[in-house]
Design a protein around this motif. Structure first.
Motif, PDB file in Angstrom:
ATOM      1  N   VAL A   1      29.474  61.894 -46.278  1.00  0.00           N
ATOM      2  CA  VAL A   1      29.306  63.306 -45.931  1.00  0.00           C
ATOM      3  C   VAL A   1      28.391  63.397 -44.716  1.00  0.00           C
ATOM      4  CG1 VAL A   1      28.615  65.580 -46.734  1.00  0.00           C
ATOM      5  CG2 VAL A   1      29.603  63.941 -48.350  1.00  0.00           C
ATOM      6  N   THR A   2      28.921  63.927 -43.629  1.00  0.00           N
ATOM      7  CA  THR A   2      28.201  63.962 -42.363  1.00  0.00           C
ATOM      8  C   THR A   2      27.305  65.196 -42.269  1.00  0.00           C
ATOM      9  OG1 THR A   2      30.134  62.876 -41.417  1.00  0.00           O
ATOM     10  CG2 THR A   2      28.526  63.729 -39.864  1.00  0.00           C
ATOM     11  N   GLN A   3      26.292  65.105 -41.381  1.00  0.00           N
ATOM     12  CA  GLN A   3      25.343  66.189 -41.214  1.00  0.00           C
ATOM     13  C   GLN A   3      26.052  67.498 -40.850  1.00  0.00           C
ATOM     14  OE1 GLN A   3      25.640  63.580 -39.130  1.00  0.00           O
ATOM     15  NE2 GLN A   3      25.011  64.064 -37.036  1.00  0.00           N
ATOM     16  N   GLY A   4      25.453  68.595 -41.275  1.00  0.00           N
ATOM     17  CA  GLY A   4      26.011  69.907 -40.962  1.00  0.00           C
ATOM     18  C   GLY A   4      27.018  70.409 -41.975  1.00  0.00           C
ATOM     19  N   SER A   5      27.271  69.634 -43.043  1.00  0.00           N
ATOM     20  CA  SER A   5      28.233  70.057 -44.053  1.00  0.00           C
ATOM     21  C   SER A   5      27.523  70.706 -45.238  1.00  0.00           C
ATOM     22  CB  SER A   5      29.063  68.866 -44.540  1.00  0.00           C
ATOM     23  OG  SER A   5      29.875  68.376 -43.498  1.00  0.00           O
ATOM     24  N   VAL A   6      28.224  71.628 -45.887  1.00  0.00           N
ATOM     25  CA  VAL A   6      27.695  72.313 -47.066  1.00  0.00           C
ATOM     26  C   VAL A   6      28.654  72.063 -48.226  1.00  0.00           C
ATOM     27  CG1 VAL A   6      27.051  74.525 -48.083  1.00  0.00           C
ATOM     28  CG2 VAL A   6      26.631  74.104 -45.639  1.00  0.00           C
ATOM     29  N   VAL A   7      28.141  71.461 -49.298  1.00  0.00           N
ATOM     30  CA  VAL A   7      28.974  71.124 -50.446  1.00  0.00           C
ATOM     31  C   VAL A   7      28.446  71.853 -51.674  1.00  0.00           C
ATOM     32  CG1 VAL A   7      29.845  69.284 -51.926  1.00  0.00           C
ATOM     33  CG2 VAL A   7      29.487  68.851 -49.479  1.00  0.00           C
ATOM     34  N   ASP A   8      29.262  72.757 -52.213  1.00  0.00           N
ATOM     35  CA  ASP A   8      28.930  73.432 -53.465  1.00  0.00           C
ATOM     36  C   ASP A   8      29.886  73.037 -54.581  1.00  0.00           C
ATOM     37  OD1 ASP A   8      26.651  75.071 -52.804  1.00  0.00           O
ATOM     38  OD2 ASP A   8      27.990  76.239 -51.514  1.00  0.00           O
ATOM     39  N   GLY A   9      30.961  72.333 -54.237  1.00  0.00           N
ATOM     40  CA  GLY A   9      31.928  71.871 -55.230  1.00  0.00           C
ATOM     41  C   GLY A   9      31.802  70.382 -55.469  1.00  0.00           C
ATOM     42  N   SER A  10      32.939  69.713 -55.755  1.00  0.00           N
ATOM     43  CA  SER A  10      32.908  68.278 -56.029  1.00  0.00           C
ATOM     44  C   SER A  10      33.705  67.525 -54.964  1.00  0.00           C
ATOM     45  CB  SER A  10      33.466  67.983 -57.420  1.00  0.00           C
ATOM     46  OG  SER A  10      34.856  68.264 -57.478  1.00  0.00           O
ATOM     47  N   VAL A  11      33.173  66.360 -54.587  1.00  0.00           N
ATOM     48  CA  VAL A  11      33.798  65.507 -53.581  1.00  0.00           C
ATOM     49  C   VAL A  11      33.840  64.093 -54.121  1.00  0.00           C
ATOM     50  CG1 VAL A  11      33.660  64.603 -51.221  1.00  0.00           C
ATOM     51  CG2 VAL A  11      32.890  66.939 -51.703  1.00  0.00           C
ATOM     52  N   SER A  12      35.001  63.455 -54.065  1.00  0.00           N
ATOM     53  CA  SER A  12      35.136  62.098 -54.580  1.00  0.00           C
ATOM     54  C   SER A  12      36.034  61.287 -53.650  1.00  0.00           C
ATOM     55  CB  SER A  12      35.748  62.138 -55.986  1.00  0.00           C
ATOM     56  OG  SER A  12      36.002  60.836 -56.455  1.00  0.00           O
ATOM     57  N   GLY A  13      35.556  60.079 -53.283  1.00  0.00           N
ATOM     58  CA  GLY A  13      36.356  59.161 -52.479  1.00  0.00           C
ATOM     59  C   GLY A  13      36.830  59.752 -51.176  1.00  0.00           C
TER      60      GLY A  13
ATOM     61  N   GLY B   1      33.178  75.233 -57.200  1.00  0.00           N
ATOM     62  CA  GLY B   1      34.357  74.989 -58.022  1.00  0.00           C
ATOM     63  C   GLY B   1      35.502  74.318 -57.289  1.00  0.00           C
ATOM     64  N   ALA B   2      35.347  74.067 -56.011  1.00  0.00           N
ATOM     65  CA  ALA B   2      36.409  73.390 -55.248  1.00  0.00           C
ATOM     66  C   ALA B   2      36.361  71.888 -55.491  1.00  0.00           C
ATOM     67  CB  ALA B   2      36.261  73.688 -53.765  1.00  0.00           C
ATOM     68  N   LYS B   3      37.502  71.221 -55.339  1.00  0.00           N
ATOM     69  CA  LYS B   3      37.591  69.778 -55.523  1.00  0.00           C
ATOM     70  C   LYS B   3      38.228  69.146 -54.275  1.00  0.00           C
ATOM     71  CE  LYS B   3      38.233  69.781 -60.563  1.00  0.00           C
ATOM     72  NZ  LYS B   3      39.146  69.336 -61.669  1.00  0.00           N
ATOM     73  N   VAL B   4      37.594  68.084 -53.795  1.00  0.00           N
ATOM     74  CA  VAL B   4      38.155  67.301 -52.686  1.00  0.00           C
ATOM     75  C   VAL B   4      38.192  65.850 -53.141  1.00  0.00           C
ATOM     76  CG1 VAL B   4      37.881  66.571 -50.294  1.00  0.00           C
ATOM     77  CG2 VAL B   4      37.253  68.905 -50.963  1.00  0.00           C
ATOM     78  N   VAL B   5      39.386  65.287 -53.222  1.00  0.00           N
ATOM     79  CA  VAL B   5      39.575  63.947 -53.768  1.00  0.00           C
ATOM     80  C   VAL B   5      40.361  63.080 -52.790  1.00  0.00           C
ATOM     81  CG1 VAL B   5      40.510  62.608 -55.701  1.00  0.00           C
ATOM     82  CG2 VAL B   5      39.585  64.906 -56.102  1.00  0.00           C
ATOM     83  N   ASP B   6      39.847  61.896 -52.450  1.00  0.00           N
ATOM     84  CA  ASP B   6      40.554  60.898 -51.625  1.00  0.00           C
ATOM     85  C   ASP B   6      41.086  61.512 -50.338  1.00  0.00           C
ATOM     86  OD1 ASP B   6      40.076  59.114 -53.676  1.00  0.00           O
ATOM     87  OD2 ASP B   6      42.049  59.380 -54.588  1.00  0.00           O
ATOM     88  N   SER B   7      40.256  62.280 -49.657  1.00  0.00           N
ATOM     89  CA  SER B   7      40.720  63.029 -48.495  1.00  0.00           C
ATOM     90  C   SER B   7      39.784  62.872 -47.305  1.00  0.00           C
ATOM     91  CB  SER B   7      40.860  64.515 -48.842  1.00  0.00           C
ATOM     92  OG  SER B   7      41.885  64.708 -49.800  1.00  0.00           O
ATOM     93  N   VAL B   8      40.282  63.255 -46.150  1.00  0.00           N
ATOM     94  CA  VAL B   8      39.521  63.248 -44.904  1.00  0.00           C
ATOM     95  C   VAL B   8      39.515  64.679 -44.377  1.00  0.00           C
ATOM     96  CG1 VAL B   8      39.355  62.334 -42.567  1.00  0.00           C
ATOM     97  CG2 VAL B   8      40.264  60.884 -44.403  1.00  0.00           C
ATOM     98  N   LEU B   9      38.329  65.286 -44.295  1.00  0.00           N
ATOM     99  CA  LEU B   9      38.185  66.654 -43.803  1.00  0.00           C
ATOM    100  C   LEU B   9      37.492  66.619 -42.451  1.00  0.00           C
ATOM    101  CD1 LEU B   9      38.992  67.205 -46.718  1.00  0.00           C
ATOM    102  CD2 LEU B   9      37.196  68.936 -46.860  1.00  0.00           C
ATOM    103  N   MET B  10      38.191  67.014 -41.416  1.00  0.00           N
ATOM    104  CA  MET B  10      37.677  66.946 -40.053  1.00  0.00           C
ATOM    105  C   MET B  10      36.787  68.154 -39.739  1.00  0.00           C
ATOM    106  SD  MET B  10      40.827  65.138 -38.031  1.00  0.00           S
ATOM    107  CE  MET B  10      41.240  63.435 -38.420  1.00  0.00           C
ATOM    108  N   PRO B  11      36.093  68.146 -38.589  1.00  0.00           N
ATOM    109  CA  PRO B  11      35.074  69.165 -38.329  1.00  0.00           C
ATOM    110  C   PRO B  11      35.563  70.604 -38.508  1.00  0.00           C
ATOM    111  CG  PRO B  11      34.915  67.460 -36.686  1.00  0.00           C
ATOM    112  CD  PRO B  11      36.152  67.157 -37.492  1.00  0.00           C
ATOM    113  N   GLY B  12      34.705  71.418 -39.141  1.00  0.00           N
ATOM    114  CA  GLY B  12      34.961  72.852 -39.246  1.00  0.00           C
ATOM    115  C   GLY B  12      35.886  73.272 -40.364  1.00  0.00           C
ATOM    116  N   VAL B  13      36.314  72.355 -41.222  1.00  0.00           N
ATOM    117  CA  VAL B  13      37.223  72.720 -42.328  1.00  0.00           C
ATOM    118  C   VAL B  13      36.464  73.555 -43.365  1.00  0.00           C
ATOM    119  CG1 VAL B  13      38.506  71.781 -44.300  1.00  0.00           C
ATOM    120  CG2 VAL B  13      38.766  70.749 -42.033  1.00  0.00           C
ATOM    121  N   LEU B  14      37.136  74.557 -43.896  1.00  0.00           N
ATOM    122  CA  LEU B  14      36.594  75.393 -44.974  1.00  0.00           C
ATOM    123  C   LEU B  14      37.504  75.267 -46.194  1.00  0.00           C
ATOM    124  CD1 LEU B  14      34.826  77.587 -46.268  1.00  0.00           C
ATOM    125  CD2 LEU B  14      36.216  79.302 -45.068  1.00  0.00           C
ATOM    126  N   VAL B  15      36.944  74.768 -47.288  1.00  0.00           N
ATOM    127  CA  VAL B  15      37.661  74.722 -48.561  1.00  0.00           C
ATOM    128  C   VAL B  15      37.031  75.801 -49.442  1.00  0.00           C
ATOM    129  CG1 VAL B  15      38.328  73.303 -50.542  1.00  0.00           C
ATOM    130  CG2 VAL B  15      38.038  72.238 -48.286  1.00  0.00           C
TER     131      VAL B  15
END
Length: 375
Positions: free
Chosen positions: A299-311, A323-337
């Protein structure tokens, strides 16, 4: 100026198999590994190897890449005697405006740039591979062999060899034959597209190739076979580290996932001091909310995580809602889940919004690519 070795990075590819990721940028400018771009790797390798003048040859969608590279300050290539020079396809007095017609033609069109530095040797490499390599050691090998050309090779499986240019060698690793994607490989030494030429020989063959109307003006198809036919001294240089061509969505995803494993791709300098330099985004620190869960992720600087992130690999300025889930994924700059959304095994391009409650790719086996761009 008498430089011993000059670096020339071929960075003009379209990267069509990355689909929407390269709709507006050249492949070497695509994001990788949480805070990097692909071009950071060859440029950092040059800087760490003591190569202080590097030409970056651009063509397709070159504006963002050229702006990013600039004069090379991110990699320490902007000193009094160092430079990263952007060398786009351009109009010339003898033929007018023209694209680079092939890898050899791209280098040939920049003979004037190379002549200005009067190098003994020229390193030519692709701008779109992920690896760490000391080119100075390869140069020592080139000198030791008295070679006219040294080609870096990777030992692959026999099955994989059908997808590469293969160097067939004698016991001393002298090259006697080059085969492009052979159906029945005689060797498993795959070309990495990294060459060290003795410049006086390179210059001669480039000029001769430019006059051949039937040539594809390509190193693999034309320059290397011509040198072999003339009995020049060509050697293979074996590389045993991590190397990956991230030319497809799957391979880009796999290389990002490799960062989360105990692989030879170490960006944290625990095993060596070979730093990969990049742009400092000056982002805020990452923030983890009270209910955030993060496992085996970058997890790179400048990110905000309130849900769960795995792999997963999370770039800067990404927001992952409660309540959001991110699994086995690549999220590039500025993505909003957004809240309650779920993302599985995906590459999500810059500034994409995954809406609240949306579920992406939960049951699929293949990597999903989510982008606002079109090609």
């Amino acid at each position: 100026m008498g430089k011993e070795m000059l670096g020339m990075i071929l960075a003009g590819g379209r990267g069509s198999r990355l689909y929407e990721l390269t709709a507006k940028v050249a492949k070497p400018a695509v994001y990788f590994g949480g805070k990097y771009r692909i071009i950071d790797f060859p440029l950092s390798n040059c800087a760490n190897s003591g190569i202080d003048v590097v030409g970056v040859l651009t063509q397709y969608e070159s504006i963002e890449l050229g702006t990013y590279v600039g004069a090379g300050s991110n990699w320490g290539l902007d000193g009094a005697n160092s430079l990263a020079a952007i060398l786009p396809a351009r109009e010339r007095g003898d033929v007018g405006a023209t694209w680079y017609a092939g890898t050899a033609d791209a280098i040939q069109q920049n003979i004037g740039f190379m002549d200005d530095y009067d190098p003994e040797y020229v390193l030519i490499l692709s701008g779109d591979h992920i690896y760490k390599m000391d080119y100075d050691k390869m140069l020592d090998y080139h000198k030791e062999k008295g070679a006219d050309l040294t080609v870096a090779v990777l030992n692959v499986t026999l099955e994989e060899a059908t997808r590469f240019g293969i160097m067939n060698t004698n016991d001393d690793l002298s090259i006697y034959e080059f085969e492009e994607k052979p159906a029945q490989p005689k060797s498993t030494l795959a070309s990495m597209g990294i060459y060290i030429f003795t410049y006086k020989e390179l210059r001669k063959y480039l000029l001769a190739d430019a006059k051949d109307e039937n040539s594809k003006h390509d190193f693999g198809m034309n320059i290397i076979p011509a040198m072999l036919a003339d009995g020049k001294k060509l050697f293979a240089y074996e590389f045993d580290g991590y190397w990956k061509d991230v030319g497809t969505v799957d391979s880009l995803w796999e290389a990002n996932m490799d960062l989360l494993k105990d692989s030879d791709l170490d960006l944290f300098n625990e095993k060596d001091d070979w730093k990969i330099y990049t742009e400092d985004t000056l982002s805020k620190p990452q923030i983890f909310g009270p209910d955030a869960e993060v496992k085996n992720s970058l997890v790179t600087q400048g990110s905000v995580v309130d849900g769960s992130v795995s792999g997963s690999v999370i770039f800067s300025n990404v927001c992952i809602g409660a309540g959001a889930k991110v699994v086995d994924s690549v999220l590039m700059p500025g993505v909003l889940v957004e809240e309650g959304a779920e993302v599985y095994k995906a590459i999500v391009d810059t500034d994409v919004v995954i809406s609240a409650g949306q579920v992406v790719n939960k049951e699929a086996k293949d990597v999903a690519l989510i982008s606002n761009n079109t090609r």
